[in-house]
Design a protein around this motif. Structure first.
Motif, mmCIF file in Angstrom:
data_model
loop_
_atom_site.group_PDB
_atom_site.id
_atom_site.type_symbol
_atom_site.label_atom_id
_atom_site.label_comp_id
_atom_site.label_asym_id
_atom_site.label_seq_id
_atom_site.Cartn_x
_atom_site.Cartn_y
_atom_site.Cartn_z
ATOM 1 N N LEU A 130 -4.401 3.226 6.386
ATOM 2 C CA LEU A 130 -3.288 4.833 6.813
ATOM 3 C C LEU A 130 -4.290 5.753 7.640
ATOM 4 O O LEU A 130 -5.632 6.043 7.127
ATOM 5 C CB LEU A 130 -2.976 5.609 6.023
ATOM 6 C CG LEU A 130 -2.130 5.325 4.363
ATOM 7 C CD1 LEU A 130 -2.030 5.797 3.615
ATOM 8 C CD2 LEU A 130 -1.197 4.246 5.688
ATOM 9 N N PRO A 142 0.772 8.426 0.650
ATOM 10 C CA PRO A 142 0.898 9.592 -0.347
ATOM 11 C C PRO A 142 1.796 10.721 0.376
ATOM 12 O O PRO A 142 2.166 10.695 1.425
ATOM 13 C CB PRO A 142 -0.354 10.513 -0.275
ATOM 14 C CG PRO A 142 -1.209 9.863 0.889
ATOM 15 C CD PRO A 142 -0.389 8.120 1.050
ATOM 16 N N LEU A 155 3.732 0.704 2.168
ATOM 17 C CA LEU A 155 3.391 -0.767 3.562
ATOM 18 C C LEU A 155 2.967 -2.025 3.141
ATOM 19 O O LEU A 155 2.037 -2.184 2.320
ATOM 20 C CB LEU A 155 2.843 0.439 5.357
ATOM 21 C CG LEU A 155 3.154 1.671 4.965
ATOM 22 C CD1 LEU A 155 1.830 1.907 6.337
ATOM 23 C CD2 LEU A 155 4.091 1.351 5.928
ATOM 24 N N ARG A 167 0.676 -1.336 -0.106
ATOM 25 C CA ARG A 167 0.385 0.438 -0.228
ATOM 26 C C ARG A 167 1.002 1.565 -0.083
ATOM 27 O O ARG A 167 1.482 1.287 0.648
ATOM 28 C CB ARG A 167 -0.968 -0.082 1.498
ATOM 29 C CG ARG A 167 -2.009 -0.642 1.044
ATOM 30 C CD ARG A 167 -3.135 0.212 -0.380
ATOM 31 N NE ARG A 167 -4.190 -1.093 -0.022
ATOM 32 C CZ ARG A 167 -5.770 -0.591 -0.683
ATOM 33 N NH1 ARG A 167 -5.181 0.303 -1.720
ATOM 34 N NH2 ARG A 167 -6.682 -1.069 -0.237
ATOM 35 N N ARG A 168 0.946 2.277 -0.734
ATOM 36 C CA ARG A 168 1.332 2.671 -1.344
ATOM 37 C C ARG A 168 1.044 4.007 -0.247
ATOM 38 O O ARG A 168 0.083 4.086 0.574
ATOM 39 C CB ARG A 168 1.418 3.864 -2.417
ATOM 40 C CG ARG A 168 0.007 4.218 -3.161
ATOM 41 C CD ARG A 168 0.389 5.086 -4.391
ATOM 42 N NE ARG A 168 -0.510 6.300 -4.872
ATOM 43 C CZ ARG A 168 0.043 7.552 -4.606
ATOM 44 N NH1 ARG A 168 0.915 7.603 -3.819
ATOM 45 N NH2 ARG A 168 -1.196 8.103 -4.714
ATOM 46 N N ALA A 170 -7.130 9.185 -3.087
ATOM 47 C CA ALA A 170 -5.495 8.789 -3.932
ATOM 48 C C ALA A 170 -4.803 8.029 -3.826
ATOM 49 O O ALA A 170 -3.990 7.709 -3.405
ATOM 50 C CB ALA A 170 -4.917 10.217 -2.917
ATOM 51 N N ASP A 171 -5.766 6.567 -3.914
ATOM 52 C CA ASP A 171 -5.384 5.175 -4.189
ATOM 53 C C ASP A 171 -4.907 4.387 -2.789
ATOM 54 O O ASP A 171 -4.315 3.857 -3.309
ATOM 55 C CB ASP A 171 -4.088 4.866 -5.320
ATOM 56 C CG ASP A 171 -4.896 5.820 -6.897
ATOM 57 O OD1 ASP A 171 -5.754 5.105 -7.077
ATOM 58 O OD2 ASP A 171 -4.043 6.077 -7.855
ATOM 59 N N CYS A 172 -5.260 5.587 -1.934
ATOM 60 C CA CYS A 172 -4.623 4.807 -0.539
ATOM 61 C C CYS A 172 -5.861 4.070 -0.348
ATOM 62 O O CYS A 172 -7.160 4.048 -0.120
ATOM 63 C CB CYS A 172 -4.055 5.598 -0.041
ATOM 64 S SG CYS A 172 -2.705 6.371 -0.700
ATOM 65 N N LEU A 173 -6.054 3.566 1.203
ATOM 66 C CA LEU A 173 -6.428 2.780 2.100
ATOM 67 C C LEU A 173 -6.749 3.661 2.998
ATOM 68 O O LEU A 173 -5.686 3.647 4.105
ATOM 69 C CB LEU A 173 -6.925 1.238 2.503
ATOM 70 C CG LEU A 173 -7.901 0.911 2.976
ATOM 71 C CD1 LEU A 173 -9.590 1.467 2.692
ATOM 72 C CD2 LEU A 173 -7.407 -0.964 3.046
ATOM 73 N N MET A 174 -7.641 4.638 3.825
ATOM 74 C CA MET A 174 -7.226 5.150 4.776
ATOM 75 C C MET A 174 -7.850 4.711 5.887
ATOM 76 O O MET A 174 -9.653 4.446 5.541
ATOM 77 C CB MET A 174 -7.373 6.776 4.197
ATOM 78 C CG MET A 174 -6.312 6.820 3.140
ATOM 79 S SD MET A 174 -6.938 8.890 2.798
ATOM 80 C CE MET A 174 -5.151 8.848 1.722
ATOM 81 N N GLU A 218 -11.671 5.460 1.030
ATOM 82 C CA GLU A 218 -10.045 4.688 -0.421
ATOM 83 C C GLU A 218 -10.323 6.446 -0.805
ATOM 84 O O GLU A 218 -11.239 6.886 -1.103
ATOM 85 C CB GLU A 218 -10.334 4.098 -1.402
ATOM 86 C CG GLU A 218 -10.372 2.237 -1.455
ATOM 87 C CD GLU A 218 -10.026 1.558 -1.745
ATOM 88 O OE1 GLU A 218 -11.159 1.797 -3.393
ATOM 89 O OE2 GLU A 218 -9.960 0.565 -2.641
#
Lengths: 175, 151
Positions: free
Chosen positions: B135, A71, A80, A68-69, B31-35, B29
């Protein structure tokens, strides 16, 4: 191991010859490379190039299932990784060494490291082998390497797969 | 599991911290991230396109598209109303994934290489979900165009 010379026949009446045999044996042992001078390294591939890191800094090797990138992360940080419930910061060695970015694939490997404050790992293409490196055979990085790249290595050594760059991990993780 | 005591400057117990405590997180989701955000800090959810319908579009509340904030691309997803005490903001995400109960001890601080004063500084920690990683966002650290979120 070098073959030892057969012990010279001795008799109790010839102590000087016993001492002589002991000295010969000591000289034979001294001529062998000391075991502690050979350091085990894990070799891994990035493209067709082989790189090494000291085995004592290796925690484990695992297949990279998902990354997982994050930002705002520096370019040398891939993201990660969840390694059995532990969050590992995966470094993109390829980018740090200036080899150009490449998307991780199903065959990519995570080399988890030990000895750092944060759980760290390196994303590599594949594992080569484990090598017992004679420290006397470690040479400086080639002068043709850019200074930034050369700074990431403690040296190079010739292995069957080619010239193996021995990574200076303490420096690498700061880049 | 036995709780651990936090003590103040003068040694007085200030809080009882149970290491098995669970926090409920809203995963999304962006910015292509899992938050994730603490679900208790998410007050409202606006469907895509309903920003204009909100009566809070004024200058007093920040509207931050997280896709645009982190990756420069505009999102077309829903808006979350984040509230923490006096602070608040509207955050646009790609999509809402789920609500997850997560043990506090399963959350980890971000590794040093991610701790920055820049835009990545809004990520306060990380946690695991199955074989995935999310994140944990701290919207209070998002850089509002007005330099601070509404107070």
């Amino acid at each position: 191991m070098a073959q030892q010379e057969p012990a010279a026949p001795v008799t109790p009446s010839a102590p000087d010859r016993i001492l002589e045999a002991i000295e010969r044996q000591r000289a034979t042992i001294a001529a062998l490379p000391a075991e502690q001078e050979r350091v085990p390294y894990l070799g891994f591939f990035l493209d067709s190039e082989v790189y090494g890191l000291p085995l004592e800094q290796l925690r484990e090797v695992a297949r990279l299932t998902r990354i997982r990138r994050v930002p705002g992360a520096p370019p040398g940080v891939a993201g990660l990784v969840n390694l059995r419930g532990e969050i590992i910061c995966a470094l993109e060695v390829r980018t740090i060494l200036g080899l150009g970015a490449r998307a991780t694939s199903e065959s990519s490997i995570l080399v988890a490291l030990r000895g750092f404050a944060d759980p760290l790992g390196l994303v590599v293409d594949s594992i080569a082998d484990i090598y017992a490196i004679d420290t006397d055979q470690i040479e400086s990085p080639p002068a043709t390497w850019p200074a930034e790249r050369a700074a990431c290595f403690v040296g190079t050594v010739r292995v069957p797969e080619g010239l193996m760059g021995l990574l200076d991990l303490n420096r690498l993780v700061k880049l | 599991m036995k709780g651990a005591s936090l003590r103040g400057r003068h040694g007085d117990p200030v809080e009882e911290l149970d290491s098995s405590a669970v926090v409920t997180l809203l995963l999304f989701e962006a910015a292509d991230c899992l938050m994730a955000l603490p679900a208790s800090e998410v007050a409202r959810l606006l469907a895509p396109g309903s920003q204009q319908a909100s009566d809070e579009g004024g200058a007093s509340v920040a509207w931050i598209d997280l896709d645009e904030y982190f990756s420069g691309r505009r999102s077309e997803g829903p808006w979350l109303r984040w509230d923490r005490g006096e602070r608040c903001a509207w955050l646009r995400v790609g999509c809402v994934v789920e609500v997850l109960a997560c043990a506090i001890q399963a959350l980890a601080p971000m590794p040093a290489c991610f701790r920055s004063e820049g835009r990545g500084g809004a990520v306060g920690g990380a946690g695991v979900r199955g074989d995935d990683v999310f994140l944990l966002m701290d919207p209070a650290r998002l850089a509002d165009p007005r330099n601070e979120l509404s107070t």
